[in-house]
Scaffold this active site. Structure first.
Site, mmCIF file in Angstrom:
data_model
loop_
_atom_site.group_PDB
_atom_site.id
_atom_site.type_symbol
_atom_site.label_atom_id
_atom_site.label_comp_id
_atom_site.label_asym_id
_atom_site.label_seq_id
_atom_site.Cartn_x
_atom_site.Cartn_y
_atom_site.Cartn_z
ATOM 1 N N LYS A 13 0.827 -1.215 0.000
ATOM 2 C CA LYS A 13 0.000 0.000 0.000
ATOM 3 C C LYS A 13 0.864 1.268 0.000
ATOM 4 O O LYS A 13 0.638 2.174 -0.799
ATOM 5 C CB LYS A 13 -0.923 0.031 1.241
ATOM 6 C CG LYS A 13 -1.872 -1.150 1.345
ATOM 7 C CD LYS A 13 -2.740 -1.063 2.581
ATOM 8 C CE LYS A 13 -1.954 -1.134 3.905
ATOM 9 N NZ LYS A 13 -1.233 -2.406 4.131
ATOM 10 N N ARG A 88 -9.827 0.813 8.347
ATOM 11 C CA ARG A 88 -9.366 -0.532 8.647
ATOM 12 C C ARG A 88 -10.420 -1.340 9.390
ATOM 13 O O ARG A 88 -10.191 -2.511 9.676
ATOM 14 C CB ARG A 88 -8.126 -0.443 9.520
ATOM 15 C CG ARG A 88 -6.833 -0.832 8.816
ATOM 16 C CD ARG A 88 -5.753 -0.621 9.831
ATOM 17 N NE ARG A 88 -4.513 -1.274 9.608
ATOM 18 C CZ ARG A 88 -3.438 -0.733 9.026
ATOM 19 N NH1 ARG A 88 -3.508 0.450 8.486
ATOM 20 N NH2 ARG A 88 -2.310 -1.383 8.987
ATOM 21 N N ARG A 123 11.871 -4.961 4.753
ATOM 22 C CA ARG A 123 11.378 -3.574 4.665
ATOM 23 C C ARG A 123 12.260 -2.626 5.472
ATOM 24 O O ARG A 123 12.652 -2.915 6.606
ATOM 25 C CB ARG A 123 9.937 -3.490 5.176
ATOM 26 C CG ARG A 123 9.468 -2.046 5.312
ATOM 27 C CD ARG A 123 7.996 -1.868 5.176
ATOM 28 N NE ARG A 123 7.234 -2.367 6.310
ATOM 29 C CZ ARG A 123 5.906 -2.261 6.394
ATOM 30 N NH1 ARG A 123 5.214 -1.700 5.406
ATOM 31 N NH2 ARG A 123 5.284 -2.733 7.446
ATOM 32 N N ARG A 156 11.142 -1.131 11.141
ATOM 33 C CA ARG A 156 10.042 -0.820 12.057
ATOM 34 C C ARG A 156 9.954 -1.882 13.140
ATOM 35 O O ARG A 156 10.030 -3.075 12.867
ATOM 36 C CB ARG A 156 8.717 -0.758 11.288
ATOM 37 C CG ARG A 156 8.399 0.627 10.767
ATOM 38 C CD ARG A 156 7.270 0.641 9.787
ATOM 39 N NE ARG A 156 6.071 -0.038 10.278
ATOM 40 C CZ ARG A 156 4.943 -0.127 9.583
ATOM 41 N NH1 ARG A 156 4.874 0.395 8.374
ATOM 42 N NH2 ARG A 156 3.905 -0.756 10.078
ATOM 43 N N ARG A 167 -0.523 -8.844 13.256
ATOM 44 C CA ARG A 167 -1.139 -7.858 12.368
ATOM 45 C C ARG A 167 -1.918 -8.524 11.238
ATOM 46 O O ARG A 167 -2.957 -8.037 10.817
ATOM 47 C CB ARG A 167 -0.061 -6.917 11.817
ATOM 48 C CG ARG A 167 0.448 -5.956 12.898
ATOM 49 C CD ARG A 167 1.788 -5.345 12.558
ATOM 50 N NE ARG A 167 1.753 -4.572 11.347
ATOM 51 C CZ ARG A 167 2.808 -4.374 10.562
ATOM 52 N NH1 ARG A 167 3.985 -4.874 10.885
ATOM 53 N NH2 ARG A 167 2.693 -3.654 9.471
HETATM 54 P P1 ADP Z 1 1.114 -1.558 7.300
HETATM 55 O O1 ADP Z 1 1.153 -0.572 6.160
HETATM 56 O O2 ADP Z 1 2.327 -2.393 7.340
HETATM 57 O O3 ADP Z 1 -0.136 -2.358 7.341
HETATM 58 P P2 ADP Z 1 0.568 0.767 8.927
HETATM 59 O O4 ADP Z 1 1.704 1.699 8.918
HETATM 60 O O5 ADP Z 1 -0.582 1.065 8.021
HETATM 61 O O6 ADP Z 1 1.130 -0.694 8.627
HETATM 62 O O7 ADP Z 1 -0.011 0.577 10.388
HETATM 63 C C1 ADP Z 1 0.842 0.332 11.485
HETATM 64 C C2 ADP Z 1 0.020 0.312 12.750
HETATM 65 O O8 ADP Z 1 -0.613 1.583 12.940
HETATM 66 C C3 ADP Z 1 -1.123 -0.689 12.787
HETATM 67 O O9 ADP Z 1 -0.699 -1.974 13.212
HETATM 68 C C4 ADP Z 1 -2.060 -0.032 13.823
HETATM 69 O O10 ADP Z 1 -1.572 -0.221 15.139
HETATM 70 C C5 ADP Z 1 -1.911 1.448 13.506
HETATM 71 N N1 ADP Z 1 -2.906 1.918 12.516
HETATM 72 C C6 ADP Z 1 -2.636 2.501 11.317
HETATM 73 N N2 ADP Z 1 -3.755 2.838 10.657
HETATM 74 C C7 ADP Z 1 -4.779 2.455 11.457
HETATM 75 C C8 ADP Z 1 -6.203 2.517 11.347
HETATM 76 N N3 ADP Z 1 -6.802 3.034 10.257
HETATM 77 N N4 ADP Z 1 -6.934 2.027 12.377
HETATM 78 C C9 ADP Z 1 -6.369 1.513 13.480
HETATM 79 N N5 ADP Z 1 -5.042 1.411 13.642
HETATM 80 C C10 ADP Z 1 -4.237 1.880 12.652
HETATM 81 P P1 ADP Z 2 2.196 -1.869 3.189
HETATM 82 O O1 ADP Z 2 2.159 -0.361 3.190
HETATM 83 O O2 ADP Z 2 1.000 -2.478 2.513
HETATM 84 O O3 ADP Z 2 2.439 -2.461 4.545
HETATM 85 P P2 ADP Z 2 4.761 -1.568 1.798
HETATM 86 O O4 ADP Z 2 4.450 -0.725 0.602
HETATM 87 O O5 ADP Z 2 5.485 -0.938 2.906
HETATM 88 O O6 ADP Z 2 3.415 -2.322 2.289
HETATM 89 O O7 ADP Z 2 5.563 -2.843 1.284
HETATM 90 C C1 ADP Z 2 6.066 -3.811 2.207
HETATM 91 C C2 ADP Z 2 7.482 -4.201 1.780
HETATM 92 O O8 ADP Z 2 7.428 -4.918 0.538
HETATM 93 C C3 ADP Z 2 8.399 -3.007 1.540
HETATM 94 O O9 ADP Z 2 9.705 -3.389 1.919
HETATM 95 C C4 ADP Z 2 8.305 -2.780 0.038
HETATM 96 O O10 ADP Z 2 9.496 -2.178 -0.498
HETATM 97 C C5 ADP Z 2 8.131 -4.198 -0.505
HETATM 98 N N1 ADP Z 2 7.269 -4.280 -1.686
HETATM 99 C C6 ADP Z 2 6.175 -3.537 -1.990
HETATM 100 N N2 ADP Z 2 5.616 -3.919 -3.160
HETATM 101 C C7 ADP Z 2 6.381 -4.961 -3.604
HETATM 102 C C8 ADP Z 2 6.320 -5.810 -4.782
HETATM 103 N N3 ADP Z 2 5.358 -5.654 -5.721
HETATM 104 N N4 ADP Z 2 7.247 -6.777 -4.896
HETATM 105 C C9 ADP Z 2 8.206 -6.940 -3.956
HETATM 106 N N5 ADP Z 2 8.328 -6.179 -2.839
HETATM 107 C C10 ADP Z 2 7.425 -5.197 -2.665
#
Ligand code: ADP
Ligand code: ADP
Ligand code: ZN
Length: 212
Positions: A13, A88, A123, A156, A167
């Site tokens: 994302k 979410r 990541r 992270r 998660r």
């Molecule tokens: P990822 O992109 O890897 O899924 P995020 O950065 O979006 O992780 O989220 C990290 C953490 O931030 C989540 O595990 C949660 O604790 C919190 N968080 C982020 N967005 C939301 C949301 N919309 N509602 C509730 N918790 C959230």
């Molecule tokens: P999210 O926000 O959904 O948690 P991220 O965009 O941070 O996901 O991506 C998670 C990890 O995977 C990061 O290290 C990113 O660079 C890598 N990544 C994202 N898209 C791809 C892809 N299409 N193929 C391989 N690795 C990817």
């Protein structure tokens, strides 16, 4: 163009939001990045959310809704925005509707749980701007340094394998049902997440009918 990016942790994302932001010239709003910034700055919000985030649990809806509703009302969102990681929960989605936050397309980036661990262990995130990299799939030009802002790249805390498993459970239990919610409204677009970053981005642009 008001977009939501849905998908499991690690689906891509944040990576796709970054590309869309550049190509569509609209801001990306990542609640995760906003909450991490609040923690770094030691604000009241940051203190309230730390424990949830460290444990891989969702932060309470009221805290999230407050920051999102305020952010989408800012002038730079008038031509559109990308919501990355919000809503979410069904409650968050319904509350955004109730508050009149209009959404055009909901892009769900589909990925198998099995692919996620490798993504998360590789990541690296910029502590200054939130941009994400991957040590193999999307490395920065200079090790440990953000291409966009020169900030420091770190792992992270919640990307530890046990927390990632938690998660993922939370995603399947509370977030995945949003696909049905938006499908019924005719807004859901499914995208294959297990392909290159560029190909996934092309699929998203096609799915939302964007001309770039
Ligand atoms: P990822 O992109 O890897 O899924 P995020 O950065 O979006 O992780 O989220 C990290 C953490 O931030 C989540 O595990 C949660 O604790 C919190 N968080 C982020 N967005 C939301 C949301 N919309 N509602 C509730 N918790 C959230
Ligand atoms: P999210 O926000 O959904 O948690 P991220 O965009 O941070 O996901 O991506 C998670 C990890 O995977 C990061 O290290 C990113 O660079 C890598 N990544 C994202 N898209 C791809 C892809 N299409 N193929 C391989 N690795 C990817
Ligand atoms: Zn940066």
């Amino acid at each position: 163009m008001n977009l939501i990016l849905l998908g499991a942790p690690g689906a891509g994302k944040g990576t796709q939001a970054e590309l869309l932001m550049q190509k569509l010239a609209i801001p990306s709003i990542s609640t995760g990045n906003m909450l991490r910034e609040a923690m770094r700055n030691g604000t009241a919000l940051g203190k309230q959310v730390k424990q949830y985030m460290d444990e891989g649990l969702l932060v309470p809806d009221e805290l999230i809704l407050g920051i999102v509703v305020e952010r989408v009302a800012a002038p730079d969102c008038k031509n559109g925005f990308i919501l990355d990681g919000v809503p979410r929960t069904l409650n968050q989605a319904e509350a955004l509707e109730a508050k009149g936050v209009k959404i055009d397309h909901v892009v769900s980036i589909e990925i198998d749980d099995a692919v996620i661990e490798g993504r998360m262990t590789g990541r690296r995130a910029c502590t200054a701007c939130g941009a994400t990299y991957h040590i193999v799939a999307n490395p920065p030009k200079a090790e440990g340094v953000c291409d966009l802002c020169g900030g420091e790249l770190t792992i992270r805390k919640d990307d530890a394998p046990e927390t990632v498993r938690k998660r993922l459970e939370v995603y399947h239990a509370s977030t995945e049902i949003l696909k049905d919610f938006y499908a019924k409204m005719g807004k859901l677009r499914l995208i294959e997440g297990n392909q290159s970053i560029e190909s996934a981005n092309e699929d998203i642009l096609a799915a939302i009918g964007a001309q770039v």
